[in-house]
Scaffold this motif. Structure first.
Motif, PDB file in Angstrom:
ATOM      1  N   LEU A  53     104.101 -73.443 -30.006  1.00  0.00           N
ATOM      2  CA  LEU A  53     105.569 -74.212 -30.457  1.00  0.00           C
ATOM      3  C   LEU A  53     106.040 -73.253 -31.542  1.00  0.00           C
ATOM      4  O   LEU A  53     107.372 -73.289 -31.363  1.00  0.00           O
ATOM      5  N   GLU A  54     105.261 -72.482 -32.176  1.00  0.00           N
ATOM      6  CA  GLU A  54     106.215 -71.494 -33.359  1.00  0.00           C
ATOM      7  C   GLU A  54     106.873 -70.527 -32.485  1.00  0.00           C
ATOM      8  O   GLU A  54     108.191 -70.149 -33.064  1.00  0.00           O
ATOM      9  N   GLU A  71     110.190 -72.045 -31.366  1.00  0.00           N
ATOM     10  CA  GLU A  71     110.909 -72.572 -32.321  1.00  0.00           C
ATOM     11  C   GLU A  71     111.607 -71.402 -32.817  1.00  0.00           C
ATOM     12  O   GLU A  71     113.005 -71.385 -33.131  1.00  0.00           O
ATOM     13  N   LEU A 117     110.299 -79.923 -28.348  1.00  0.00           N
ATOM     14  CA  LEU A 117     109.261 -79.126 -29.280  1.00  0.00           C
ATOM     15  C   LEU A 117     109.188 -80.127 -30.123  1.00  0.00           C
ATOM     16  O   LEU A 117     107.836 -80.464 -30.557  1.00  0.00           O
ATOM     17  N   LEU A 118     110.085 -81.013 -30.805  1.00  0.00           N
ATOM     18  CA  LEU A 118     109.680 -81.878 -31.965  1.00  0.00           C
ATOM     19  C   LEU A 118     108.868 -82.788 -31.412  1.00  0.00           C
ATOM     20  O   LEU A 118     108.015 -83.365 -32.024  1.00  0.00           O
ATOM     21  N   ARG A 150     105.255 -81.562 -31.168  1.00  0.00           N
ATOM     22  CA  ARG A 150     104.774 -81.519 -32.222  1.00  0.00           C
ATOM     23  C   ARG A 150     104.350 -82.834 -33.122  1.00  0.00           C
ATOM     24  O   ARG A 150     103.463 -83.009 -33.576  1.00  0.00           O
ATOM     25  N   SER A 151     105.107 -83.893 -32.853  1.00  0.00           N
ATOM     26  CA  SER A 151     104.880 -85.217 -33.236  1.00  0.00           C
ATOM     27  C   SER A 151     103.752 -85.684 -32.780  1.00  0.00           C
ATOM     28  O   SER A 151     102.776 -86.458 -33.079  1.00  0.00           O
ATOM     29  N   GLN A 202     101.142 -83.999 -31.497  1.00  0.00           N
ATOM     30  CA  GLN A 202      99.973 -83.294 -32.230  1.00  0.00           C
ATOM     31  C   GLN A 202      99.520 -84.012 -33.309  1.00  0.00           C
ATOM     32  O   GLN A 202      98.472 -84.210 -33.812  1.00  0.00           O
TER      33      GLN A 202
END
Length: 86
Positions: A44-45, A48, A71-72, A75-76, A78
């Motif tokens: 993800l990093e 981004e 991606l968001l 992330r959410s 996770q």
């Protein structure tokens, strides 16, 4: 064959690295490379960073926002998963 898949993903990433070196102002290439990081490598990093680069080149490119939204969402998910495990 997971090892073959991993080799293909890493090869694709190297090709995108070369492509963006040769054409650094192509937002579409940055988005495609971010997609490899997001959907195939789950990095993800790195995804981004590439999407931020794409936005810096063209902040009206809708594809960038679509991938960024994905991606968001990942992330959410996770964060939710981590809180469920507690």
């Amino acid at each position: 064959m997971p090892s073959e898949f991993v080799r293909h993903v890493e090869l694709a990433s190297r090709y995108y690295e070369e492509a963006t070196r040769l054409s650094p102002n192509n937002a579409g290439l940055w988005n495609e490379w971010a997609s490899v990081d997001l959907y195939q490598r789950n990095d993800l990093e790195s995804a981004e960073r590439k999407l931020q680069r794409s936005l810096g080149l063209d902040d009206r490119f809708d594809q960038t926002y679509q991938i960024y939204g994905d991606l968001l969402m990942v992330r959410s998910e996770q964060v939710v998963d981590a809180s469920v495990r507690r």
